[in-house]
Design a protein around this motif. Structure first.
Motif, short mmCIF file in Angstrom:
data_model
loop_
_atom_site.label_atom_id
_atom_site.label_comp_id
_atom_site.label_asym_id
_atom_site.label_seq_id
_atom_site.Cartn_x
_atom_site.Cartn_y
_atom_site.Cartn_z
N LYS A 177 0.81 -1.22 0.00
CA LYS A 177 0.00 0.00 0.00
C LYS A 177 0.85 1.27 0.00
O LYS A 177 0.52 2.27 0.65
CB LYS A 177 -0.96 0.00 1.19
N LYS A 212 1.47 4.41 -5.42
CA LYS A 212 0.12 4.81 -5.82
C LYS A 212 0.17 6.08 -6.65
O LYS A 212 -0.53 6.22 -7.67
CB LYS A 212 -0.75 5.03 -4.58
N ASP A 256 -1.11 6.85 -10.45
CA ASP A 256 -2.09 7.92 -10.66
C ASP A 256 -1.41 9.21 -11.12
O ASP A 256 -1.86 10.32 -10.82
CB ASP A 256 -2.86 8.21 -9.37
N SER A 268 -4.21 2.27 -12.19
CA SER A 268 -4.84 3.01 -11.10
C SER A 268 -4.36 2.46 -9.77
O SER A 268 -4.12 1.25 -9.64
CB SER A 268 -6.36 2.89 -11.19
N SER A 269 -4.24 3.32 -8.78
CA SER A 269 -3.87 2.88 -7.43
C SER A 269 -4.96 2.01 -6.82
O SER A 269 -4.71 1.30 -5.84
CB SER A 269 -3.59 4.08 -6.54
N LYS A 270 -6.14 2.05 -7.38
CA LYS A 270 -7.23 1.21 -6.89
C LYS A 270 -7.07 -0.24 -7.34
O LYS A 270 -7.73 -1.13 -6.81
CB LYS A 270 -8.58 1.77 -7.35
N GLU A 322 -5.36 -3.12 -6.85
CA GLU A 322 -4.48 -3.59 -5.78
C GLU A 322 -3.47 -4.63 -6.26
O GLU A 322 -2.33 -4.67 -5.79
CB GLU A 322 -5.32 -4.15 -4.63
N LEU A 382 -0.75 -2.73 -8.00
CA LEU A 382 0.03 -2.00 -7.01
C LEU A 382 1.05 -2.91 -6.33
O LEU A 382 2.22 -2.53 -6.15
CB LEU A 382 -0.89 -1.37 -5.97
#
Length: 211
Positions: free
Chosen positions: A113, A118, A122, A156-158, A160, A163
């Motif tokens: 995280k 992130k 983004d 996108s940082s969404k 996961e 990421l």
């Protein structure tokens, strides 16, 4: 527990340094930290320092290397930058830590995280905020992003899964950069004087896994 001395540092090899950190993280996870007299360690290190490891980690407030590896004053060199990547100044710090001060191990410590990563995912949105230096920082991760993103996958940082793949890729890329950009550290590793390794900290469990 006493701070390290030149004599104790000289008995440590890279494998033993890794073991010290692994045992420390196990204590951290189990809330069984070593009882240290920090003021005594201040006195012990008045005349010098003999850290056994150098840890490059993120500035994230949850990833303090001394805490998550249960180490005391004088035990580790802690280098921190958002996204735990290496630049020339950081490489110089590592060269000092290992070739001058005797550190036996370099750990590139990423974490789940990660806000910097992130931001890399983004980037277009971050750019709109108008922070020139932050914009410069987040583009350090573009090479990894381009290497790992799948056709049609959401950047996108969404995302996961993306990421976390980026986190691991970034750790490995930083290790590669250290080896390629510092002939001093590359030679020391080839000679067995140090090791350069990667690790990943989970902000949800406190556990460090080793790459």
């Amino acid at each position: 527990m006493k701070a390290h001395t030149l004599e104790t540092q000289s008995t440590i090899n890279p494998e033993k340094a890794i073991t010290f950190l692994q045992e420390g993280n196990q204590r951290f996870v189990n809330n069984l930290k070593v009882n240290r007299n920090l003021l005594e360690q201040v006195n012990d290190t008045t005349e010098g320092q003999w850290p056994f490891a150098t840890i490059l980690s993120c500035i994230d407030s949850r990833t303090s290397a001394e805490l998550i590896f249960d180490q005391g004053l004088g035990d580790i060199f802690s280098i921190r930058i958002a996204g735990n990547f290496a630049n020339q100044d950081i490489l110089g710090s590592m060269e000092f830590a290992c070739n001058v001060a005797g550190s036996k191990l370099i750990v590139v410590l990423g974490h789940s995280k990660c806000g910097a990563l992130k931001g890399g995912l983004d980037a277009a949105k971050i750019e709109d905020l108008g922070m020139d230096n932050l914009n410069h920082l987040i583009y350090h991760f573009d090479d990894c992003i381009n290497d790992i993103i799948k056709d049609g996958e959401e950047r996108s940082s969404k995302n996961e899964d993306l990421l976390e793949r980026l986190n691991v890729c970034n750790i490995k890329k930083t290790i590669s950069d250290i080896r390629h950009q510092s002939s001093t550290l590359r030679t020391m590793e080839k000679e067995g004087k140090i090791k350069i390794v990667g690790a990943n900290y989970c902000v949800e469990s406190g556990v460090v896994t080793w790459l």
